[in-house]
Design a protein around this motif. Structure first.
Motif, PDB file in Angstrom:
ATOM      1  N   GLY A   1      41.484 -15.636  24.445  1.00 19.40           N
ATOM      2  CA  GLY A   1      39.998 -16.471  24.328  1.00 19.40           C
ATOM      3  C   GLY A   1      39.723 -16.507  26.215  1.00 19.40           C
ATOM      4  N   ASP A   2      39.794 -17.185  26.746  1.00 18.31           N
ATOM      5  CA  ASP A   2      39.162 -17.755  28.028  1.00 18.31           C
ATOM      6  C   ASP A   2      41.501 -18.985  28.255  1.00 18.31           C
ATOM      7  N   SER A   3      41.719 -17.872  29.591  1.00 20.66           N
ATOM      8  CA  SER A   3      43.009 -19.143  29.588  1.00 20.66           C
ATOM      9  C   SER A   3      42.485 -19.737  30.443  1.00 20.66           C
ATOM     10  N   GLY A   4      41.873 -20.520  29.946  1.00 20.27           N
ATOM     11  CA  GLY A   4      40.982 -22.267  30.824  1.00 20.27           C
ATOM     12  C   GLY A   4      41.310 -23.020  30.115  1.00 20.27           C
ATOM     13  N   ILE A   5      41.015 -22.428  28.694  1.00 15.86           N
ATOM     14  CA  ILE A   5      40.276 -23.398  27.398  1.00 15.86           C
ATOM     15  C   ILE A   5      41.141 -22.972  26.294  1.00 15.86           C
ATOM     16  N   TYR A   6      42.565 -24.330  25.925  1.00 14.81           N
ATOM     17  CA  TYR A   6      43.399 -24.747  25.111  1.00 14.81           C
ATOM     18  C   TYR A   6      44.765 -23.118  25.804  1.00 14.81           C
ATOM     19  N   GLY A   7      44.438 -22.543  27.086  1.00 12.85           N
ATOM     20  CA  GLY A   7      45.229 -21.483  27.190  1.00 12.85           C
ATOM     21  C   GLY A   7      46.601 -21.804  28.323  1.00 12.85           C
ATOM     22  N   MET A   8      47.121 -20.543  28.870  1.00  9.86           N
ATOM     23  CA  MET A   8      48.239 -21.175  29.574  1.00  9.86           C
ATOM     24  C   MET A   8      48.222 -21.408  30.807  1.00  9.86           C
ATOM     25  N   ALA A   9      46.957 -21.400  31.672  1.00 15.42           N
ATOM     26  CA  ALA A   9      46.165 -21.823  32.720  1.00 15.42           C
ATOM     27  C   ALA A   9      47.232 -23.808  32.526  1.00 15.42           C
ATOM     28  N   GLY A  10      46.797 -23.928  32.206  1.00 15.31           N
ATOM     29  CA  GLY A  10      47.677 -25.564  31.949  1.00 15.31           C
ATOM     30  C   GLY A  10      49.097 -26.327  32.196  1.00 15.31           C
ATOM     31  N   LEU A  11      49.648 -25.060  31.227  1.00 23.72           N
ATOM     32  CA  LEU A  11      50.816 -25.045  31.961  1.00 23.72           C
ATOM     33  C   LEU A  11      51.879 -23.852  32.641  1.00 23.72           C
ATOM     34  N   ILE A  12      50.758 -23.171  33.053  1.00 29.00           N
ATOM     35  CA  ILE A  12      51.394 -22.901  34.369  1.00 29.00           C
ATOM     36  C   ILE A  12      51.829 -24.012  35.606  1.00 29.00           C
ATOM     37  N   TYR A  13      50.030 -24.145  35.917  1.00 31.85           N
ATOM     38  CA  TYR A  13      49.618 -25.441  37.097  1.00 31.85           C
ATOM     39  C   TYR A  13      51.394 -26.393  36.588  1.00 31.85           C
ATOM     40  N   GLU A  14      50.883 -27.291  34.980  1.00 29.17           N
ATOM     41  CA  GLU A  14      52.111 -28.193  35.445  1.00 29.17           C
ATOM     42  C   GLU A  14      53.569 -27.828  35.928  1.00 29.17           C
ATOM     43  N   LEU A  15      53.605 -26.578  35.356  1.00 29.90           N
ATOM     44  CA  LEU A  15      55.308 -26.578  35.806  1.00 29.90           C
ATOM     45  C   LEU A  15      55.417 -26.038  37.373  1.00 29.90           C
ATOM     46  N   SER A  16      54.886 -25.175  37.996  1.00 28.31           N
ATOM     47  CA  SER A  16      54.528 -24.639  39.089  1.00 28.31           C
ATOM     48  C   SER A  16      54.552 -25.384  40.371  1.00 28.31           C
ATOM     49  N   ASP A  17      55.216 -25.830  41.058  1.00 29.02           N
ATOM     50  CA  ASP A  17      55.685 -26.481  42.661  1.00 29.02           C
ATOM     51  C   ASP A  17      54.915 -25.974  43.114  1.00 29.02           C
ATOM     52  N   SER A  18      54.394 -26.763  44.702  1.00 26.83           N
ATOM     53  CA  SER A  18      53.513 -26.140  45.947  1.00 26.83           C
ATOM     54  C   SER A  18      53.843 -24.600  46.707  1.00 26.83           C
ATOM     55  N   GLU A  19      54.508 -24.474  46.504  1.00 17.10           N
ATOM     56  CA  GLU A  19      54.251 -22.883  47.059  1.00 17.10           C
ATOM     57  C   GLU A  19      53.783 -22.078  46.329  1.00 17.10           C
ATOM     58  N   ASP A  20      54.012 -22.412  44.222  1.00 24.38           N
ATOM     59  CA  ASP A  20      53.306 -21.134  43.866  1.00 24.38           C
ATOM     60  C   ASP A  20      51.781 -20.495  44.017  1.00 24.38           C
ATOM     61  N   GLU A  21      51.925 -19.429  44.393  1.00 25.82           N
ATOM     62  CA  GLU A  21      50.272 -19.529  44.190  1.00 25.82           C
ATOM     63  C   GLU A  21      49.495 -18.328  43.227  1.00 25.82           C
TER      64      GLU A  21
ATOM     65  N   THR B   1      44.660 -31.195  32.989  1.00 22.07           N
ATOM     66  CA  THR B   1      44.947 -31.778  31.958  1.00 22.07           C
ATOM     67  C   THR B   1      45.823 -31.613  31.064  1.00 22.07           C
ATOM     68  N   PRO B   2      47.317 -31.944  31.061  1.00 21.51           N
ATOM     69  CA  PRO B   2      48.224 -31.627  30.020  1.00 21.51           C
ATOM     70  C   PRO B   2      47.653 -30.989  28.862  1.00 21.51           C
ATOM     71  N   ARG B   3      48.536 -29.808  28.820  1.00 19.40           N
ATOM     72  CA  ARG B   3      47.944 -29.883  27.108  1.00 19.40           C
ATOM     73  C   ARG B   3      48.995 -30.579  26.112  1.00 19.40           C
ATOM     74  N   GLY B   4      50.556 -31.298  26.292  1.00 17.20           N
ATOM     75  CA  GLY B   4      50.763 -31.435  25.475  1.00 17.20           C
ATOM     76  C   GLY B   4      52.617 -31.652  25.259  1.00 17.20           C
ATOM     77  N   TYR B   5      52.432 -29.692  25.950  1.00 16.11           N
ATOM     78  CA  TYR B   5      53.712 -29.161  25.984  1.00 16.11           C
ATOM     79  C   TYR B   5      54.933 -30.159  26.236  1.00 16.11           C
ATOM     80  N   ARG B   6      56.509 -30.377  25.792  1.00 18.74           N
ATOM     81  CA  ARG B   6      57.338 -30.636  26.141  1.00 18.74           C
ATOM     82  C   ARG B   6      57.844 -30.245  27.357  1.00 18.74           C
ATOM     83  N   LEU B   7      58.076 -30.748  28.633  1.00 17.97           N
ATOM     84  CA  LEU B   7      58.413 -29.707  29.845  1.00 17.97           C
ATOM     85  C   LEU B   7      59.894 -30.064  29.667  1.00 17.97           C
TER      86      LEU B   7
END
Lengths: 242, 242
Positions: free
Chosen positions: B83-103, A236-242
């Motif tokens: 807090g939790d990296s998965g609640i309003y945290g950095m997990a989403g942005l890391i996934y959004e910026l990732s490509d299929s090879e990133d682990e 679920t995107p947080r909404g950052y401008r990428l």
């Protein structure tokens, strides 16, 4: 003193240092049988001659009363909850049964929706609701009203206790309400035994979701309109401008 | 490999074993400056010659890009969230910026509402919503719509990011919506710097609540119709027959 301790998934790596310390130094450990088994490796490291008080799944009131009695005798007591002891856990019941002299501390843990979300990807990046589908303590009508309002608000929805033999239709009813409001393309993730060895995870749309795959140990997370699959993960995107 | 690690309150006792282990063995640690300071005791125990990448509060995209670049060079990277990296945290942005090879692995932590709830008593024993009042990523109208629906559903309401200089009126507006629907006797708890040494906690009713006491590090938890004070703690009954 009673510490009400959340043990997350039950795997030792998922406990906080404070929770581990509490279990290792307790004189009395109170909990549902299965949860006690999960933390047996920690209990084995406890150097006190400790007493274990277990009951079955529905013995919550008895367990909490036993914990309070032991604590009033001056014993150092730990009450175990899975996930976070403060979210649908034992913290509330301990307080409700306590009197003004009881000394109580809640030691929070990683809640089940956080554990499931971490497996699924990053579904909880935006506003979400937690709803328990168990009608043991809430009326069916209030549960379904909350599901409807959550869907109207395009919240991400975490369903705790989604299905049991006593109420096979609640999950179906809830999903139908969400579909009628949100459409049936929403991404749904389900994780059974999240964070444990036997963990099982699957993704689908609301349309394809099969309630037969769900049991009491499953967490169901339904995305919002922006939730999508990204390289095999639910985001679920947080909404950052990428 | 990137691990997106939730560090809870930032106090070492509030981290999970898995989070501690990840930080102690990382080659690159990426995070907002203040969070890095909180976990310095763990970084000092890290035996690798590690690299720290910090930016200010709004440098999220840059931090995540730097993390992905390091990981693509084969480095063992940890990205820190409070807090939790998965609640309003950095997990989403890391996934959004990732490509299929990133682990990528998300290591969940204890979320801020759990930490605040543990201090307040047991307010999250029943269905609840989490809403962020920050309008950097969500429109004001959607935030207020969600607040209204949450109040109509008599959910317990956790307000993340309740107040900042850029939007001094959001909290007031949200509380007014809740009052109009739920009345002004609801119990409200607020915890600033939850789980840290400088923690500050207070209870009031919606009527007496003063938004001036709230800042960006405050968690505001508004009870439902059944939430009450019990021997000085805020408790939402789960509904057990006592």
């Amino acid at each position: 003193m009673i510490k009400v301790v959340g043990i997350g998934s039950g795997q030792v790596k998922n406990l906080t240092l404070e929770a581990i310390e509490a279990i290792k130094t307790a004189e009395v450990i109170v909990g549902y049988r299965t949860y006690i088994e999960w933390i047996q490796p920690l209990i084995d490291q406890n150097s006190k001659a400790q007493k274990i008080i277990t009951t079955g799944m529905t013995g919550e009131v008895k367990r909490c009363q036993a914990a309070l009695e032991a604590s009033r005798k001056g014993e150092n007591v730990v009450v175990i909850s899975s996930g976070d002891s403060g979210i649908y856990g034992m913290a509330g019941l301990i307080y409700e049964l306590s009197d003004s002299e009881d000394e109580i501390r809640v030691i929070p843990g990683v809640t089940s929706s956080s554990i499931a979300a971490a497996t699924l990807g990053a579904p909880l990046m935006h506003d979400f609701v937690s709803i328990s589908l168990s009608d043991l303590m809430t009326t069916y009508d209030l549960i379904m009203k909350r599901v409807r309002l959550a869907a109207e608000g395009d919240f991400v929805i975490c369903l705790y206790n989604p299905r049991s033999k006593g109420r096979p239709h609640h999950l179906e009813d809830a999903l139908k309400i969400i579909k009628d409001i949100q459409g049936d393309d929403l991404v749904v993730g389900r994780v059974t035994d999240a964070g444990r060895e036997e963990e099982e995870v699957a993704y689908s749309t609301l349309k394809e979701f099969d309630v037969q795959d769900v049991n009491m140990r499953t967490m169901v997370i339904i995305g919002n309109q922006n939730t999508h699959m990204h390289h095999g993960k639910m985001v679920t995107p947080r909404g950052y401008r990428l």
